[in-house]
Enzyme design. Structure first.
Site, PDB file in Angstrom:
ATOM      1  N   GLY A   1       0.812  -1.232   0.000  1.00  0.00           N
ATOM      2  CA  GLY A   1       0.000   0.000   0.000  1.00  0.00           C
ATOM      3  C   GLY A   1       0.833   1.264   0.000  1.00  0.00           C
TER       4      GLY A   1
ATOM      5  N   SER B   1       1.059   3.819  -1.691  1.00  0.00           N
ATOM      6  CA  SER B   1       0.431   5.106  -2.000  1.00  0.00           C
ATOM      7  C   SER B   1      -0.162   5.785  -0.778  1.00  0.00           C
ATOM      8  CB  SER B   1      -0.679   4.877  -3.026  1.00  0.00           C
ATOM      9  OG  SER B   1      -1.479   3.785  -2.599  1.00  0.00           O
TER      10      SER B   1
ATOM     11  N   LYS C   1      -3.182   8.520  -7.815  1.00  0.00           N
ATOM     12  CA  LYS C   1      -3.032   8.182  -6.401  1.00  0.00           C
ATOM     13  C   LYS C   1      -1.577   8.036  -5.966  1.00  0.00           C
ATOM     14  CE  LYS C   1      -7.071   5.722  -4.667  1.00  0.00           C
ATOM     15  NZ  LYS C   1      -7.527   4.425  -4.177  1.00  0.00           N
TER      16      LYS C   1
ATOM     17  N   SER D   1      -4.174  -1.134   4.832  1.00  0.00           N
ATOM     18  CA  SER D   1      -5.378  -1.534   5.569  1.00  0.00           C
ATOM     19  C   SER D   1      -6.285  -0.311   5.569  1.00  0.00           C
ATOM     20  CB  SER D   1      -5.001  -1.896   7.020  1.00  0.00           C
ATOM     21  OG  SER D   1      -6.021  -2.633   7.644  1.00  0.00           O
TER      22      SER D   1
ATOM     23  N   SER E   1      -2.047  -0.667  15.477  1.00  0.00           N
ATOM     24  CA  SER E   1      -2.511   0.641  15.980  1.00  0.00           C
ATOM     25  C   SER E   1      -2.686   0.551  17.488  1.00  0.00           C
ATOM     26  CB  SER E   1      -3.857   0.977  15.334  1.00  0.00           C
ATOM     27  OG  SER E   1      -4.435   2.105  15.959  1.00  0.00           O
TER      28      SER E   1
ATOM     29  N   LYS F   1      -8.509  -3.602  13.250  1.00  0.00           N
ATOM     30  CA  LYS F   1      -7.076  -3.625  13.543  1.00  0.00           C
ATOM     31  C   LYS F   1      -6.756  -4.705  14.577  1.00  0.00           C
ATOM     32  CE  LYS F   1      -4.460  -1.242  11.899  1.00  0.00           C
ATOM     33  NZ  LYS F   1      -3.791  -1.482  10.583  1.00  0.00           N
TER      34      LYS F   1
ATOM     35  N   PRO G   1       0.908   2.544  16.222  1.00  0.00           N
ATOM     36  CA  PRO G   1       0.940   4.010  16.328  1.00  0.00           C
ATOM     37  C   PRO G   1      -0.322   4.592  16.954  1.00  0.00           C
ATOM     38  CG  PRO G   1       1.253   3.250  14.045  1.00  0.00           C
ATOM     39  CD  PRO G   1       0.738   2.092  14.833  1.00  0.00           C
TER      40      PRO G   1
HETATM   41  P1  NAP Z   1      -4.217   5.736   4.156  1.00  0.00           P
HETATM   42  O1  NAP Z   1      -3.451   6.836   3.582  1.00  0.00           O
HETATM   43  O2  NAP Z   1      -5.708   5.707   3.953  1.00  0.00           O
HETATM   44  O3  NAP Z   1      -3.567   4.373   3.689  1.00  0.00           O
HETATM   45  C1  NAP Z   1      -4.269   3.174   3.606  1.00  0.00           C
HETATM   46  C2  NAP Z   1      -3.580   2.311   2.568  1.00  0.00           C
HETATM   47  O4  NAP Z   1      -4.237   1.043   2.511  1.00  0.00           O
HETATM   48  C3  NAP Z   1      -3.645   2.917   1.159  1.00  0.00           C
HETATM   49  O5  NAP Z   1      -2.418   2.672   0.514  1.00  0.00           O
HETATM   50  C4  NAP Z   1      -4.756   2.110   0.508  1.00  0.00           C
HETATM   51  O6  NAP Z   1      -4.619   1.989  -0.896  1.00  0.00           O
HETATM   52  C5  NAP Z   1      -4.513   0.759   1.153  1.00  0.00           C
HETATM   53  N1  NAP Z   1      -5.692  -0.106   1.023  1.00  0.00           N
HETATM   54  C6  NAP Z   1      -6.908   0.032   1.610  1.00  0.00           C
HETATM   55  N2  NAP Z   1      -7.727  -0.946   1.189  1.00  0.00           N
HETATM   56  C7  NAP Z   1      -7.016  -1.703   0.312  1.00  0.00           C
HETATM   57  C8  NAP Z   1      -7.308  -2.854  -0.470  1.00  0.00           C
HETATM   58  N3  NAP Z   1      -8.499  -3.454  -0.443  1.00  0.00           N
HETATM   59  N4  NAP Z   1      -6.318  -3.357  -1.251  1.00  0.00           N
HETATM   60  C9  NAP Z   1      -5.096  -2.781  -1.300  1.00  0.00           C
HETATM   61  N5  NAP Z   1      -4.770  -1.687  -0.612  1.00  0.00           N
HETATM   62  C10 NAP Z   1      -5.721  -1.158   0.198  1.00  0.00           C
HETATM   63  O7  NAP Z   1      -4.031   5.685   5.745  1.00  0.00           O
HETATM   64  P2  NAP Z   1      -2.735   5.703   6.654  1.00  0.00           P
HETATM   65  O8  NAP Z   1      -3.028   6.640   7.744  1.00  0.00           O
HETATM   66  O9  NAP Z   1      -1.508   5.834   5.861  1.00  0.00           O
HETATM   67  O10 NAP Z   1      -2.797   4.218   7.271  1.00  0.00           O
HETATM   68  C11 NAP Z   1      -1.802   3.264   6.997  1.00  0.00           C
HETATM   69  C12 NAP Z   1      -1.791   2.210   8.069  1.00  0.00           C
HETATM   70  O11 NAP Z   1      -1.503   2.805   9.329  1.00  0.00           O
HETATM   71  C13 NAP Z   1      -3.095   1.452   8.232  1.00  0.00           C
HETATM   72  O12 NAP Z   1      -2.777   0.110   8.538  1.00  0.00           O
HETATM   73  C14 NAP Z   1      -3.708   2.132   9.451  1.00  0.00           C
HETATM   74  O13 NAP Z   1      -4.616   1.278  10.126  1.00  0.00           O
HETATM   75  C15 NAP Z   1      -2.472   2.396  10.278  1.00  0.00           C
HETATM   76  N6  NAP Z   1      -2.590   3.442  11.297  1.00  0.00           N
HETATM   77  C16 NAP Z   1      -2.868   4.734  10.911  1.00  0.00           C
HETATM   78  C17 NAP Z   1      -2.969   5.712  11.893  1.00  0.00           C
HETATM   79  C18 NAP Z   1      -3.234   7.158  11.557  1.00  0.00           C
HETATM   80  O14 NAP Z   1      -3.499   7.965  12.459  1.00  0.00           O
HETATM   81  N7  NAP Z   1      -3.148   7.560  10.283  1.00  0.00           N
HETATM   82  C19 NAP Z   1      -2.783   5.381  13.241  1.00  0.00           C
HETATM   83  C20 NAP Z   1      -2.504   4.065  13.577  1.00  0.00           C
HETATM   84  C21 NAP Z   1      -2.404   3.101  12.592  1.00  0.00           C
HETATM   85  P3  NAP Z   1      -5.085   3.164  -1.932  1.00  0.00           P
HETATM   86  O15 NAP Z   1      -3.934   4.131  -1.954  1.00  0.00           O
HETATM   87  O16 NAP Z   1      -5.297   2.453  -3.204  1.00  0.00           O
HETATM   88  O17 NAP Z   1      -6.329   3.780  -1.364  1.00  0.00           O
END
Ligand code: NAP
Length: 353
Positions: free
Chosen positions: A15, A17, A47, A90, A133, A172, A196
């Site tokens: 993922g 992107s 993207k 995710s 998370s 998660k 995180p």
């Molecule tokens: P994000 O920018 O929305 O990233 C989510 C990623 O998952 C994107 O690359 C998305 O792909 C991919 N994805 C979602 N569904 C998918 C599918 N069916 N098949 C393939 N790829 C898929 O969010 P983020 O904040 O960077 O989150 C990244 C990770 O960190 C996640 O595991 C999230 O639970 C975890 N996390 C985030 C936070 C926070 O505050 N941001 C805190 C704790 C943990 P596309 O680019 O194609 O949409």
């Protein structure tokens, strides 16, 4: 003792992107690594244009593969030749969810099953780093009162979320549990998990669909002008979380869970930091009274149960393990917040939130 990792072998980031994964890819390239990354749809360069630019900056170092979490075997070719797999993809959504099982739980859980099944088939892999998370550590903020000293640590697990209540947290939790179970069934590769807190900090793309980014845009664009809910949140910088993934990928002491939380502040603290540099923005200047939040919260999509069990409670986490085990230090809160707002402003993303 964990497996020794050869930094000259390729690293897969799933993922790439995404908001966090993009920083992981960038830091790996800066460290001289050969990087493989997956995107959901290669025909949609919109993207991941920022990654294509990185690929030009580091010729021959970044390769793209297409993979959907829901497709069996989709990660096989991307993983070929890799010693480390960083599984970050995710869905991260907490608002506007119509079918939580389909939109959150299935992709998170099936994603872990598919990625780890590929790891099982790919003999070169020695380490998997999973982005979990803090929401896999606790369910609702009120649970803090049951912990020793009121602080959550890596020994705690979310035991109260479900598809109906806090479905993102549930997705998660079940995904991380599944990962630990699969890891325990074999000995060829080690598992390290990063948990995180709420991630903020500048994004490498001008995408706005990550919850972290939409939250910051809303805060700086007047959506919370009436006030913010009270209660400390657990914040961390996106660049520090990305760095934690690199340390977990290569350190011989990376096993187990690592809570990545740098600062305990509330949303008014975030607004006050923004105000020091951008006083003209329509920022909140006080807390929304509890009774008012209980009244308007359901209209904003928050259930009564969520409000009762979360609003007004401080969330506190022990971050000593990640600091000692991975040797990470976190950047100051002001730097995270101000760099994030500066990026949103530069990318013209503040007015339309
Ligand atoms: P994000 O920018 O929305 O990233 C989510 C990623 O998952 C994107 O690359 C998305 O792909 C991919 N994805 C979602 N569904 C998918 C599918 N069916 N098949 C393939 N790829 C898929 O969010 P983020 O904040 O960077 O989150 C990244 C990770 O960190 C996640 O595991 C999230 O639970 C975890 N996390 C985030 C936070 C926070 O505050 N941001 C805190 C704790 C943990 P596309 O680019 O194609 O949409």
């Amino acid at each position: 003792m964990m497996k020794e990792i050869d930094k000259n072998k390729a690293v897969l980031v799933t993922g790439g992107s995404g908001y966090l994964a993009s920083w992981i890819v960038k830091l790996l390239l800066e460290a001289g690594c050969q990087v493989h990354t997956t995107v959901r749809n290669q025909a949609d360069p919109q993207k991941y244009g920022h990654l294509l630019r990185l690929a030009e900056q580091y010729p021959g170092k970044l390769c793209f593969f297409e993979a959907n979490l829901l497709d069996e075997g989709a990660f096989d070719s991307a993983m070929s030749g890799c010693e480390v797999v960083i599984h970050t993809a995710s869905p991260f959504k907490i608002a506007g969810i119509k079918d939580p099982q389909k939109e959150l739980v299935e992709p998170a859980l099936t994603g872990v099953r598919n990625v780890f099944a590929s790891v099982g088939r790919c003999e070169t892999v020695k380490r998997v780093v999973l982005t979990s998370s803090i929401v896999a550590v606790y369910g609702d903020a009120v649970e803090r009162v049951q912990t020793e000293k009121g602080i959550f640590n890596e020994g705690h697990w979310n035991a109260t979320s479900s598809v109906a209540h806090q479905p993102y947290s549930y997705s998660k939790t079940v995904a991380e549990k599944e990962a630990w179970q699969i890891a325990a069934e074999q000995s060829r590769w080690d598992l390290a998990v990063i948990n995180p807190g709420l991630i903020l900090g500048p994004s490498l793309s001008s995408r706005t669909d990550s919850t972290s980014i939409s939250l910051m845009r809303q805060l700086a664009s007047g959506r919370f002008r009436m006030g913010v809910p009270a209660g400390k949140q657990a914040f961390v910088d996106v660049r520090d979380v990305a760095q934690a993934h690199l340390l977990a990928a290569f350190s011989p002491r990376a096993g187990g869970r690592h809570i990545a939380v740098a600062h305990h502040q509330d949303f008014l603290d975030v607004a006050q930091v923004i105000k020091t540099a951008y006083p003209q923005l329509p920022l909140p200047s006080g807390y929304l009274p509890g009774w008012l939040f209980r009244l308007v919260g359901p209209l904003l999509g928050y259930s009564r149960k969520f409000i009762r069990r979360n609003i007004g409670y401080d969330l506190l986490f022990d971050n000593s393990r990640i600091r000692q085990n991975l040797g990470i230090s976190f950047r100051p809160f002001n730097e995270t917040v101000l760099n994030h707002i500066a990026q949103l402003k530069n990318d013209g993303l503040l007015k339309r939130a």
